[in-house]
Design an enzyme around this catalytic site. Sequence first.
Site, PDB file in Angstrom:
ATOM      1  N   TRP A   1      13.233 -39.674  53.123  1.00 27.76           N
ATOM      2  CA  TRP A   1      12.975 -38.268  53.430  1.00 27.76           C
ATOM      3  C   TRP A   1      14.199 -37.479  52.970  1.00 27.76           C
ATOM      4  O   TRP A   1      15.330 -37.884  53.224  1.00 27.76           O
ATOM      5  CB  TRP A   1      12.747 -38.027  54.928  1.00 27.76           C
ATOM      6  CG  TRP A   1      12.705 -36.556  55.196  1.00 27.76           C
ATOM      7  CD1 TRP A   1      11.688 -35.696  54.900  1.00 27.76           C
ATOM      8  CD2 TRP A   1      13.772 -35.743  55.736  1.00 27.76           C
ATOM      9  NE1 TRP A   1      12.048 -34.402  55.229  1.00 27.76           N
ATOM     10  CE2 TRP A   1      13.301 -34.412  55.733  1.00 27.76           C
ATOM     11  CE3 TRP A   1      15.056 -36.025  56.205  1.00 27.76           C
ATOM     12  CZ2 TRP A   1      14.096 -33.344  56.201  1.00 27.76           C
ATOM     13  CZ3 TRP A   1      15.840 -34.965  56.665  1.00 27.76           C
ATOM     14  CH2 TRP A   1      15.345 -33.645  56.657  1.00 27.76           C
TER      15      TRP A   1
ATOM     16  N   GLU B   1       8.380 -39.474  52.615  1.00 27.05           N
ATOM     17  CA  GLU B   1       7.932 -38.603  53.718  1.00 27.05           C
ATOM     18  C   GLU B   1       8.001 -37.138  53.314  1.00 27.05           C
ATOM     19  O   GLU B   1       9.075 -36.627  52.994  1.00 27.05           O
ATOM     20  CB  GLU B   1       8.813 -38.859  54.947  1.00 27.05           C
ATOM     21  CG  GLU B   1       8.445 -37.980  56.140  1.00 27.05           C
ATOM     22  CD  GLU B   1       9.351 -38.208  57.357  1.00 27.05           C
ATOM     23  OE1 GLU B   1      10.356 -38.952  57.237  1.00 27.05           O
ATOM     24  OE2 GLU B   1       9.066 -37.609  58.410  1.00 27.05           O
TER      25      GLU B   1
ATOM     26  N   LYS C   1       7.280 -32.877  53.911  1.00 27.21           N
ATOM     27  CA  LYS C   1       7.597 -31.929  54.976  1.00 27.21           C
ATOM     28  C   LYS C   1       7.009 -30.579  54.618  1.00 27.21           C
ATOM     29  O   LYS C   1       6.734 -30.306  53.451  1.00 27.21           O
ATOM     30  CB  LYS C   1       9.120 -31.839  55.102  1.00 27.21           C
ATOM     31  CG  LYS C   1       9.585 -30.959  56.219  1.00 27.21           C
ATOM     32  CD  LYS C   1      10.765 -31.543  56.930  1.00 27.21           C
ATOM     33  CE  LYS C   1      11.228 -30.580  57.998  1.00 27.21           C
ATOM     34  NZ  LYS C   1      12.125 -31.192  58.928  1.00 27.21           N
TER      35      LYS C   1
ATOM     36  N   ASP D   1       4.132 -37.735  59.022  1.00 26.60           N
ATOM     37  CA  ASP D   1       4.847 -37.355  60.244  1.00 26.60           C
ATOM     38  C   ASP D   1       4.054 -36.188  60.820  1.00 26.60           C
ATOM     39  O   ASP D   1       3.893 -35.158  60.158  1.00 26.60           O
ATOM     40  CB  ASP D   1       6.290 -36.936  59.899  1.00 26.60           C
ATOM     41  CG  ASP D   1       7.095 -36.475  61.113  1.00 26.60           C
ATOM     42  OD1 ASP D   1       6.542 -35.734  61.944  1.00 26.60           O
ATOM     43  OD2 ASP D   1       8.286 -36.825  61.214  1.00 26.60           O
TER      44      ASP D   1
ATOM     45  N   HIS E   1       4.914 -32.478  60.407  1.00 32.32           N
ATOM     46  CA  HIS E   1       5.179 -31.911  59.092  1.00 32.32           C
ATOM     47  C   HIS E   1       3.987 -31.244  58.426  1.00 32.32           C
ATOM     48  O   HIS E   1       3.852 -31.241  57.214  1.00 32.32           O
ATOM     49  CB  HIS E   1       5.732 -33.001  58.161  1.00 32.32           C
ATOM     50  CG  HIS E   1       7.091 -33.466  58.589  1.00 32.32           C
ATOM     51  ND1 HIS E   1       7.837 -34.353  57.874  1.00 32.32           N
ATOM     52  CD2 HIS E   1       7.838 -33.150  59.662  1.00 32.32           C
ATOM     53  CE1 HIS E   1       8.979 -34.585  58.496  1.00 32.32           C
ATOM     54  NE2 HIS E   1       9.003 -33.863  59.587  1.00 32.32           N
TER      55      HIS E   1
ATOM     56  N   HIS F   1       5.127 -41.386  61.461  1.00 34.47           N
ATOM     57  CA  HIS F   1       6.113 -40.929  62.445  1.00 34.47           C
ATOM     58  C   HIS F   1       5.365 -40.148  63.496  1.00 34.47           C
ATOM     59  O   HIS F   1       4.732 -39.130  63.177  1.00 34.47           O
ATOM     60  CB  HIS F   1       7.152 -39.992  61.817  1.00 34.47           C
ATOM     61  CG  HIS F   1       8.264 -40.703  61.120  1.00 34.47           C
ATOM     62  ND1 HIS F   1       9.301 -40.039  60.509  1.00 34.47           N
ATOM     63  CD2 HIS F   1       8.513 -42.033  60.962  1.00 34.47           C
ATOM     64  CE1 HIS F   1      10.138 -40.928  59.990  1.00 34.47           C
ATOM     65  NE2 HIS F   1       9.684 -42.137  60.244  1.00 34.47           N
TER      66      HIS F   1
ATOM     67  N   ASP G   1       8.340 -27.865  63.666  1.00 34.61           N
ATOM     68  CA  ASP G   1       8.722 -29.276  63.629  1.00 34.61           C
ATOM     69  C   ASP G   1       9.907 -29.524  64.565  1.00 34.61           C
ATOM     70  O   ASP G   1      11.005 -29.877  64.147  1.00 34.61           O
ATOM     71  CB  ASP G   1       9.091 -29.617  62.170  1.00 34.61           C
ATOM     72  CG  ASP G   1       9.587 -31.032  62.027  1.00 34.61           C
ATOM     73  OD1 ASP G   1       9.260 -31.862  62.878  1.00 34.61           O
ATOM     74  OD2 ASP G   1      10.310 -31.301  61.049  1.00 34.61           O
TER      75      ASP G   1
ATOM     76  N   ASP H   1      10.361 -31.718  67.037  1.00 36.49           N
ATOM     77  CA  ASP H   1      10.711 -33.082  67.423  1.00 36.49           C
ATOM     78  C   ASP H   1      10.991 -33.250  68.917  1.00 36.49           C
ATOM     79  O   ASP H   1      12.004 -33.836  69.311  1.00 36.49           O
ATOM     80  CB  ASP H   1      11.881 -33.603  66.576  1.00 36.49           C
ATOM     81  CG  ASP H   1      11.476 -33.800  65.123  1.00 36.49           C
ATOM     82  OD1 ASP H   1      10.666 -34.688  64.858  1.00 36.49           O
ATOM     83  OD2 ASP H   1      11.968 -33.048  64.251  1.00 36.49           O
TER      84      ASP H   1
ATOM     85  N   ASP I   1       9.663 -40.417  66.023  1.00 34.59           N
ATOM     86  CA  ASP I   1      10.662 -39.528  65.428  1.00 34.59           C
ATOM     87  C   ASP I   1      10.802 -38.264  66.268  1.00 34.59           C
ATOM     88  O   ASP I   1      10.068 -37.307  66.087  1.00 34.59           O
ATOM     89  CB  ASP I   1      10.247 -39.180  63.988  1.00 34.59           C
ATOM     90  CG  ASP I   1      11.350 -38.432  63.247  1.00 34.59           C
ATOM     91  OD1 ASP I   1      12.463 -38.346  63.786  1.00 34.59           O
ATOM     92  OD2 ASP I   1      11.087 -37.935  62.136  1.00 34.59           O
TER      93      ASP I   1
HETATM   94  C1  RNT Z   1      12.743 -34.850  59.158  1.00 34.25           C
HETATM   95  C2  RNT Z   1      11.958 -36.115  59.090  1.00 34.25           C
HETATM   96  C3  RNT Z   1      12.765 -37.369  59.149  1.00 34.25           C
HETATM   97  C4  RNT Z   1      13.908 -37.287  60.157  1.00 34.25           C
HETATM   98  C5  RNT Z   1      14.606 -38.579  60.404  1.00 34.25           C
HETATM   99  C6  RNT Z   1      15.907 -38.378  61.072  1.00 34.25           C
HETATM  100  O1  RNT Z   1      11.977 -33.742  59.315  1.00 34.25           O
HETATM  101  O2  RNT Z   1      10.972 -36.123  60.079  1.00 34.25           O
HETATM  102  O3  RNT Z   1      11.954 -38.451  59.378  1.00 34.25           O
HETATM  103  O4  RNT Z   1      13.478 -36.765  61.367  1.00 34.25           O
HETATM  104  O5  RNT Z   1      14.687 -39.304  59.261  1.00 34.25           O
HETATM  105 ZN    ZN Z   2       9.858 -38.003  60.338  1.00 36.76          ZN
END
Ligand code: RNT
Ligand code: ZN
Length: 415
Positions: free
Chosen positions: A180, A219, A221, A253, A256, A280, A288, A290, A320
């Site tokens: 990523w 990955e 985004k 993810d 994203h 993820h 995003d 988290d 994640d």
């Molecule tokens: C970032 C991605 C990625 C990170 C990690 C730390 O938006 O989701 O996966 O969160 O690699």
């Molecule tokens: Zn991620």
Amino acid sequence: MGSFEKAKNDYKGIGVDVDVALAKLKEKPISIHCWQGDDVAGFDSGGIGGGIQATGNYPGKARNFEELKEDFKKACSLIPGKKRINLHASYSVFAEGERPNRNEIEYKHFSPWADYAREIGIGIDFNPTCFGHPMVKDNLTLSSPDEATRRFWVEHCKRSRQIANSIGEALNDKVLCNIWIPDGLKEIPADRMAPRMRLKESLDEIFDIKLANVIDCVESKVFGIGVESYTVGSNEFYLAYASGKQGVYNLLDNGHYHPTESAADKIPSLLCFFDKIPLHITRPVRWDSDHVVLFDDETRELCKEIVRNGALDKVLIGLDFFDASINRIAAWVLGTRSVQKALLYALLMPHDKLKAAQDKGDFTKMMVMMEDIKTLPFGDVWAAYCESQSVSQDGEWLDTVLEYERNVLSKRRNT
Ligand code: RNT
Ligand code: ZN
């Protein structure tokens, strides 16, 4: 009849065998991200950046390898089932006086992690760390127009894959290696294509050689903080890249995508074309962000798509999130147990019957069955699972975490 026996009977009534569900659940590994333990700080003093952010300043975060290992082990003791640890390259372990740059890291800087994983009986996954470093120039890494910058990160990613491969060799396992990058622009770009062509060129070089113990993935985004107008590695870019590149998978993810998009719906779409989907699981709150994963509708939908499509072995589940505002061990435990609950919930659904109702066009029955499932004694089955795995029950494990906070975390200064 005990409450578990009664629950088993109730599920039998809708055509679900609880024992079969529990047997599947206990074999499904969850890859737990090391970076919840220290707010994505890492050991090579890069710190966070790259458009992601951990907010909060709850005391007691892990400050080094020893503390992170200890905290993670404590979390594992409260989580049932199989576990893996997901590492970032910024968590390199180096000797006193040594400080390898990201384009100099080697397996020896991670072999202590392999020893640890072996000791506690878990697998490892890996990620190059293309953020939080002075060589990230103008928020760009693998797509940078500056050749020295681009080369630095290509080298870092190549080395990361080699390290992942060596970890796999050491543990006799396959290691997921996920790329990523934060690359993007704050302002409306004048050229959206050239950075993507440079990223493509970088990836082709990084994936040039096949590595036997690595499962490669990329990955995408939608945007990051400070890079709101343009993301080089978009969904379309990576999905197309992975489709055309044998052995490279597209990681989803669920933080994203645009807030009204369903990440769960993407799973069956990708399953039509890929034999693996790295995932993820996070909880994006409006963006995003988290947040810690909960046993909520979104997590349940993701797990339903995994289970009802027979994809437990195909979807590689990782977590994640990075919340610095609550006890970090509790965050690990709660987030992982939430995913496991959602998997169990999905495993306790009569998918064949539901699918048959859909195919017959009996949408009344389909809807009523789906609703009836919600009031079945799910909690009794979860409690029986925790007991069979010798881990604390809901309502009990937090006391263990708080005791550890009193005895260990609160003694840490400067965190
Ligand atoms: C970032 C991605 C990625 C990170 C990690 C730390 O938006 O989701 O996966 O969160 O690699
Ligand atoms: Zn991620």
